[in-house]
Motif scaffolding. Structure first.
Motif, PDB file in Angstrom:
ATOM      1  N   PRO A  52       0.851  -1.198   0.000  1.00  0.00           N
ATOM      2  CA  PRO A  52       0.000   0.000   0.000  1.00  0.00           C
ATOM      3  C   PRO A  52       0.884   1.245   0.000  1.00  0.00           C
ATOM      4  N   ARG A  53       0.869   1.984  -1.079  1.00  0.00           N
ATOM      5  CA  ARG A  53       1.788   3.113  -1.238  1.00  0.00           C
ATOM      6  C   ARG A  53       1.635   4.142  -0.115  1.00  0.00           C
ATOM      7  N   HIS A  54       0.426   4.434   0.235  1.00  0.00           N
ATOM      8  CA  HIS A  54       0.169   5.438   1.280  1.00  0.00           C
ATOM      9  C   HIS A  54      -0.019   4.810   2.661  1.00  0.00           C
ATOM     10  N   GLY A  55       0.150   3.479   2.755  1.00  0.00           N
ATOM     11  CA  GLY A  55      -0.104   2.783   4.000  1.00  0.00           C
ATOM     12  C   GLY A  55      -1.587   2.506   4.159  1.00  0.00           C
ATOM     13  N   ARG A  56      -1.918   1.425   4.867  1.00  0.00           N
ATOM     14  CA  ARG A  56      -3.319   1.128   5.114  1.00  0.00           C
ATOM     15  C   ARG A  56      -3.948   2.267   5.911  1.00  0.00           C
ATOM     16  N   GLY A  57      -5.080   2.750   5.436  1.00  0.00           N
ATOM     17  CA  GLY A  57      -5.707   3.905   6.064  1.00  0.00           C
ATOM     18  C   GLY A  57      -5.244   5.220   5.491  1.00  0.00           C
ATOM     19  N   HIS A  58      -4.359   5.185   4.474  1.00  0.00           N
ATOM     20  CA  HIS A  58      -3.876   6.381   3.782  1.00  0.00           C
ATOM     21  C   HIS A  58      -3.233   7.365   4.771  1.00  0.00           C
ATOM     22  N   VAL A  59      -2.106   6.959   5.323  1.00  0.00           N
ATOM     23  CA  VAL A  59      -1.447   7.766   6.353  1.00  0.00           C
ATOM     24  C   VAL A  59      -0.278   8.591   5.835  1.00  0.00           C
ATOM     25  N   HIS A  60       0.200   8.319   4.604  1.00  0.00           N
ATOM     26  CA  HIS A  60       1.342   9.057   4.051  1.00  0.00           C
ATOM     27  C   HIS A  60       0.881   9.976   2.924  1.00  0.00           C
ATOM     28  N   SER A  61       1.271  11.240   2.990  1.00  0.00           N
ATOM     29  CA  SER A  61       0.996  12.156   1.888  1.00  0.00           C
ATOM     30  C   SER A  61       1.936  11.824   0.732  1.00  0.00           C
ATOM     31  N   PRO A  62       1.639  12.288  -0.483  1.00  0.00           N
ATOM     32  CA  PRO A  62       2.519  11.977  -1.615  1.00  0.00           C
ATOM     33  C   PRO A  62       3.976  12.369  -1.372  1.00  0.00           C
ATOM     34  N   THR A  63       4.199  13.498  -0.732  1.00  0.00           N
ATOM     35  CA  THR A  63       5.570  13.932  -0.454  1.00  0.00           C
ATOM     36  C   THR A  63       6.248  13.022   0.547  1.00  0.00           C
ATOM     37  N   ASP A  64       5.504  12.519   1.521  1.00  0.00           N
ATOM     38  CA  ASP A  64       6.088  11.761   2.625  1.00  0.00           C
ATOM     39  C   ASP A  64       6.133  10.260   2.414  1.00  0.00           C
ATOM     40  N   VAL A  65       5.615   9.769   1.297  1.00  0.00           N
ATOM     41  CA  VAL A  65       5.737   8.339   1.014  1.00  0.00           C
ATOM     42  C   VAL A  65       7.221   7.958   1.030  1.00  0.00           C
ATOM     43  N   PRO A  66       7.608   6.936   1.772  1.00  0.00           N
ATOM     44  CA  PRO A  66       9.027   6.544   1.842  1.00  0.00           C
ATOM     45  C   PRO A  66       9.424   5.735   0.598  1.00  0.00           C
ATOM     46  N   TYR A  67       9.561   6.428  -0.510  1.00  0.00           N
ATOM     47  CA  TYR A  67       9.780   5.761  -1.800  1.00  0.00           C
ATOM     48  C   TYR A  67      11.020   4.869  -1.795  1.00  0.00           C
TER      49      TYR A  67
END
Length: 288
Positions: A52-67
């Motif tokens: 899950p790119r943003h984490g389950r529950g959508h906890v990471h913003s696009p900038t903060d996703v740990p790519y």
């Protein structure tokens, strides 16, 4: 080498029909903590993982996703192929909400993200002239069509920083540049996948017309969510089709797994041992 497919996407892809031995797995990375645990299992003859790119529950913003941590973690568990599935806005009338676009070139307008595994102590320059794997992209296109989706080829993806949507002036400018879709997450993801020598393909699920369209106006979150729900079933069917196709192809012939062949510039005796140690999964093949 057996193919190991990873899907990076949203919540609609958590449940894949026919996925066996599914379990959430925690993977550590020297580049930080990935967005979430990785769902791993098998789909037919192919190993399948989902992050899950943003984490389950959508906890990471696009900038903060740990790519970097995400791609490194996938490489560590043996992933060979990555398909990005993401919501995007459209700059083209014919690319309508509900359609899928197979992304090819990118324009990177992000500015607040770590974009490379390499740096001082170990420098490398990979080619991004063709940033996606043509074989994996063709496979994704065929699987999406088989799922009953209208699909468009070779869409130019404008990666914006976000998290806000475009202004009307920006939307008109990107459209004038020749961009086809706009999103916030495929960069630096595609760059990092290339550095990690992974096959990478991107499927944009159109949810809206951004803000340029005179009859649609501002982007509405409720509209995006409704369109995403409608696309989820088709996306899951597409994933199944990709896995089935990869089971018949033992390896990629496009050369993605050799992207670092001549890319590392720092002489062996000048490489920082600590930096090289962090690169053990991503670049161990060429640094050993």
């Amino acid at each position: 080498m057996d193919r190991h497919l990873a899907i990076i996407g949203g919540s609609g892809l958590y449940q894949i029909d026919g996925m066996e031995e599914a379990a959430w797995r925690s993977v550590e990375s020297p580049f930080g903590t990935p967005s979430d645990e990785i769902l791993t299992g098998r789909l037919g003859a192919v190993r399948l993982s989902f992050l899950p790119r943003h984490g389950r529950g959508h906890v990471h913003s696009p900038t903060d996703v740990p790519y970097r941590a995400n791609i490194d973690a996938l490489k560590r568990i043996g992933v060979t192929d990555v398909v990005s599935v993401s919501a995007c806005g459209s700059f083209r009338e014919e690319m309508a909400p509900g359609d899928f676009v197979i992304v090819d070139p990118f324009i990177d307008r992000t500015f607040a993200r770590e974009k490379s595994f390499f740096g001082s102590g170990c420098v490398a320059h990979v080619s991004l002239a063709e940033p996606v794997c043509p074989e994996l992209s063709t496979t994704a296109r065929a699987a999406a069509e088989a799922a009953g989706v209208r699909v468009h080829d070779c869409g130019t993806y404008l990666a914006m920083e976000g998290p806000q949507f475009s202004t009307l002036a920006e939307s008109r400018m990107y459209r004038a540049w020749g961009c086809d879709v706009i999103g916030m997450t495929n960069m630096p993801e595609a760059k990092l996948a290339r550095e990690a020598e992974l096959c990478y393909a991107s499927v944009a699920m159109i949810t809206d017309y951004d803000s340029w369209h005179p009859e649609h106006g501002a982007v509405e979150i409720t509209q995006i969510i409704e369109t995403l729900k409608g696309n989820a079933e088709a996306a899951r069917s597409m994933v199944t089709g990709i896995a089935r196709a990869l089971s018949e192809k033992p390896s990629c012939e496009a050369g993605c797994d050799r992207a670092l062949e001549h890319a590392v510039m720092t002489a062996p005796e000048k490489r920082d041992p600590q930096v090289a140690a962090k690169l053990d999964a991503v670049a161990g093949r060429v640094l050993q």
